[in-house]
Design an enzyme around this catalytic site. Sequence first.
Site, PDB file in Angstrom:
ATOM      1  N   THR A 144       0.826  -1.207   0.000  1.00  0.00           N
ATOM      2  CA  THR A 144       0.000   0.000   0.000  1.00  0.00           C
ATOM      3  C   THR A 144       0.863   1.262   0.000  1.00  0.00           C
ATOM      4  OG1 THR A 144      -1.524   1.285   1.370  1.00  0.00           O
ATOM      5  CG2 THR A 144      -0.236  -0.346   2.521  1.00  0.00           C
ATOM      6  N   SER A 179      -1.126   3.000  10.702  1.00  0.00           N
ATOM      7  CA  SER A 179      -2.051   2.142  11.477  1.00  0.00           C
ATOM      8  C   SER A 179      -1.378   0.781  11.603  1.00  0.00           C
ATOM      9  CB  SER A 179      -3.383   1.970  10.742  1.00  0.00           C
ATOM     10  OG  SER A 179      -3.224   1.120   9.612  1.00  0.00           O
ATOM     11  N   TYR A 181      -2.611  -1.884  10.674  1.00  0.00           N
ATOM     12  CA  TYR A 181      -2.812  -2.538   9.362  1.00  0.00           C
ATOM     13  C   TYR A 181      -1.685  -2.136   8.398  1.00  0.00           C
ATOM     14  CZ  TYR A 181      -3.952  -2.300   4.478  1.00  0.00           C
ATOM     15  OH  TYR A 181      -3.837  -2.349   3.120  1.00  0.00           O
ATOM     16  N   HIS A 182      -1.471  -0.814   8.275  1.00  0.00           N
ATOM     17  CA  HIS A 182      -0.440  -0.363   7.325  1.00  0.00           C
ATOM     18  C   HIS A 182       0.945  -0.911   7.714  1.00  0.00           C
ATOM     19  CE1 HIS A 182      -3.590   2.673   6.175  1.00  0.00           C
ATOM     20  NE2 HIS A 182      -3.037   2.516   4.978  1.00  0.00           N
ATOM     21  N   LYS A 185       1.694  -4.327   6.419  1.00  0.00           N
ATOM     22  CA  LYS A 185       2.168  -4.345   5.031  1.00  0.00           C
ATOM     23  C   LYS A 185       3.677  -4.058   4.966  1.00  0.00           C
ATOM     24  CE  LYS A 185      -1.826  -4.616   2.636  1.00  0.00           C
ATOM     25  NZ  LYS A 185      -2.133  -5.560   1.565  1.00  0.00           N
TER      26      LYS A 185
HETATM   27  N1  USQ Z   1     -11.350   9.606   5.507  1.00  0.00           N
HETATM   28  C1  USQ Z   1     -12.260  10.642   5.662  1.00  0.00           C
HETATM   29  N2  USQ Z   1     -13.573  10.316   5.791  1.00  0.00           N
HETATM   30  C2  USQ Z   1     -14.023   9.016   5.773  1.00  0.00           C
HETATM   31  C3  USQ Z   1     -13.078   7.963   5.607  1.00  0.00           C
HETATM   32  C4  USQ Z   1     -11.748   8.301   5.493  1.00  0.00           C
HETATM   33  O1  USQ Z   1     -11.901  11.814   5.654  1.00  0.00           O
HETATM   34  O2  USQ Z   1     -15.240   8.818   5.901  1.00  0.00           O
HETATM   35  C5  USQ Z   1      -9.934   9.933   5.312  1.00  0.00           C
HETATM   36  C6  USQ Z   1      -8.984   9.238   6.272  1.00  0.00           C
HETATM   37  O3  USQ Z   1      -8.771   9.997   7.434  1.00  0.00           O
HETATM   38  C7  USQ Z   1      -7.743   9.062   5.421  1.00  0.00           C
HETATM   39  C8  USQ Z   1      -8.260   8.970   3.999  1.00  0.00           C
HETATM   40  O4  USQ Z   1      -9.587   9.450   4.026  1.00  0.00           O
HETATM   41  O5  USQ Z   1      -6.947  10.195   5.490  1.00  0.00           O
HETATM   42  C9  USQ Z   1      -8.280   7.577   3.421  1.00  0.00           C
HETATM   43  O6  USQ Z   1      -9.036   6.716   4.254  1.00  0.00           O
HETATM   44  P1  USQ Z   1      -9.567   5.317   3.696  1.00  0.00           P
HETATM   45  O7  USQ Z   1     -10.354   4.694   4.801  1.00  0.00           O
HETATM   46  O8  USQ Z   1     -10.220   5.483   2.378  1.00  0.00           O
HETATM   47  O9  USQ Z   1      -8.222   4.556   3.368  1.00  0.00           O
HETATM   48  P2  USQ Z   1      -7.063   3.930   4.246  1.00  0.00           P
HETATM   49  O10 USQ Z   1      -7.443   3.736   5.665  1.00  0.00           O
HETATM   50  O11 USQ Z   1      -5.839   4.721   3.976  1.00  0.00           O
HETATM   51  O12 USQ Z   1      -6.917   2.476   3.625  1.00  0.00           O
HETATM   52  C10 USQ Z   1      -7.377   2.166   2.300  1.00  0.00           C
HETATM   53  C11 USQ Z   1      -7.625   0.666   2.236  1.00  0.00           C
HETATM   54  C12 USQ Z   1      -6.316  -0.060   2.424  1.00  0.00           C
HETATM   55  C13 USQ Z   1      -5.292   0.438   1.419  1.00  0.00           C
HETATM   56  C14 USQ Z   1      -5.142   1.946   1.514  1.00  0.00           C
HETATM   57  C15 USQ Z   1      -4.287   2.544   0.435  1.00  0.00           C
HETATM   58  O13 USQ Z   1      -8.572   0.282   3.231  1.00  0.00           O
HETATM   59  O14 USQ Z   1      -6.531  -1.459   2.289  1.00  0.00           O
HETATM   60  O15 USQ Z   1      -4.058  -0.158   1.677  1.00  0.00           O
HETATM   61  O16 USQ Z   1      -6.447   2.555   1.352  1.00  0.00           O
HETATM   62  S1  USQ Z   1      -3.403   3.946   1.046  1.00  0.00           S
HETATM   63  O17 USQ Z   1      -4.337   4.855   1.684  1.00  0.00           O
HETATM   64  O18 USQ Z   1      -2.726   4.530  -0.068  1.00  0.00           O
HETATM   65  O19 USQ Z   1      -2.489   3.446   2.065  1.00  0.00           O
END
Ligand code: USQ
Length: 400
Positions: A144, A179, A181-182, A185
């Site tokens: 990720t 996190s 989770y991260h 990875k």
């Molecule tokens: N966020 C909001 N509002 C929401 C949900 C999330 O503002 O209702 C914000 C979070 O604070 C964060 C961002 O949006 O800053 C992304 O959150 P997310 O829940 O879409 O993504 P994330 O937790 O980062 O994880 C997701 C996948 C994960 C993958 C990752 C790619 O669940 O499996 O590895 O995206 S990355 O984000 O590039 O690490």
Amino acid sequence: MRILIAGVDGYLGWPLAQHLAMRGHLVGGIDNQLRRRLVAEVGSVSAIPIATMDERLSAFHEHFGARLRYYSVDLLDYDALANALRDFQPEAVVHLAEIPSAPYSMRGPTESVFTQQNNVLGSLNLLWAMKEESPNAHLLKLGTMGEYGTPNVDIPEGFFEVEFRGRRDVLPFPRQAGSFYHWSKVHDSNNIMFACRIWGLSATDVMQGIVYGIWNSTQSSDSRLSNRFDFDSEFGTIINRFCCQAIIEHPLSVYGHGGQRRSFLPIQDSINCMTLALEHPPKKGEYRVLNQFDRFMSIYELAELVRRSALHLGIDVQISSHANPRNEVENHYYNPDRNLLKDLGYQPQYDPDELTQSMMESLIPWKDRIEAHRNVLIPNVQWDGSHRTASKLNTKGNTA
Ligand code: USQ
């Protein structure tokens, strides 16, 4: 090519299996249906109904012929995993069989431990099984972009050249995950890099941004081939969540001021990129890192994009700011590289405005289903653990 997908029942695994079968590959699929159980555990459902695994397999055979061999296996069960590899004899293994949720991994000790156990130990079992049963197969592992965090410098693809006290070297770029989770990875990445070095395995570690969108099977409109689409606060990712919120006119839940920048790509691009990487494997013994995304933007810009697309459909949805449940920087530099996939031929082809609009159109038939699960849209996991104190207080209050 004989390609084994671990996590074939998931958001990426199921469309990838269909896409690869259409390109003439023979697909093996491993899954233990954990994703279905975890989403049910948070009280949610896929916004688009999905068929049972048996129904999926029947549909697959009807539409693609005998191009999918399924193994009901948990990666934590080494013997069953090794047997599957021995039986299928893959030339490539795609590893998508991980718990993908940052909030789930921050819910409490049980979920943190389970996430890291499932992901890190499952991957370690897979590395051993590949070494013993298919040492020449190429491992395509889903990492990720979140492994890198948000450093105040450009983000290269996995490695960077560094000069320290007059000496130079090419080293892994520092990881600063956000996190448990991260971090799972990151631990996987280290183990894979090490396995390539000591055993000569070849691997591609895909640093993928946030995937969004609805996969429409190009083969058929058979609903048994439909893909899952999560929108709850633990397993739904941001654009998919915003689109579901928009169609039920629930305010778009921006955490904090929404200045945090992230990278994104549509599911169609994710499938195409993984296919490109599979069809262009690295050299024997090589550990290759690809950054996989289409564009990056801030969460607030994203909310505005979804709001604009919703307006085209006559839906006037508001944007609301929530106290950020996560511990993350909201104003920061962000400039990741994305060169290796371009060199392999990747060209982003989708316009996010059009895509989010068509997503919402496709979700409208499922509006009542989403509305019925409105309560899962709001986050209940706090990175500082305060939700646990709150739930203990509630429990005491109830028993008193
Ligand atoms: N966020 C909001 N509002 C929401 C949900 C999330 O503002 O209702 C914000 C979070 O604070 C964060 C961002 O949006 O800053 C992304 O959150 P997310 O829940 O879409 O993504 P994330 O937790 O980062 O994880 C997701 C996948 C994960 C993958 C990752 C790619 O669940 O499996 O590895 O995206 S990355 O984000 O590039 O690490």
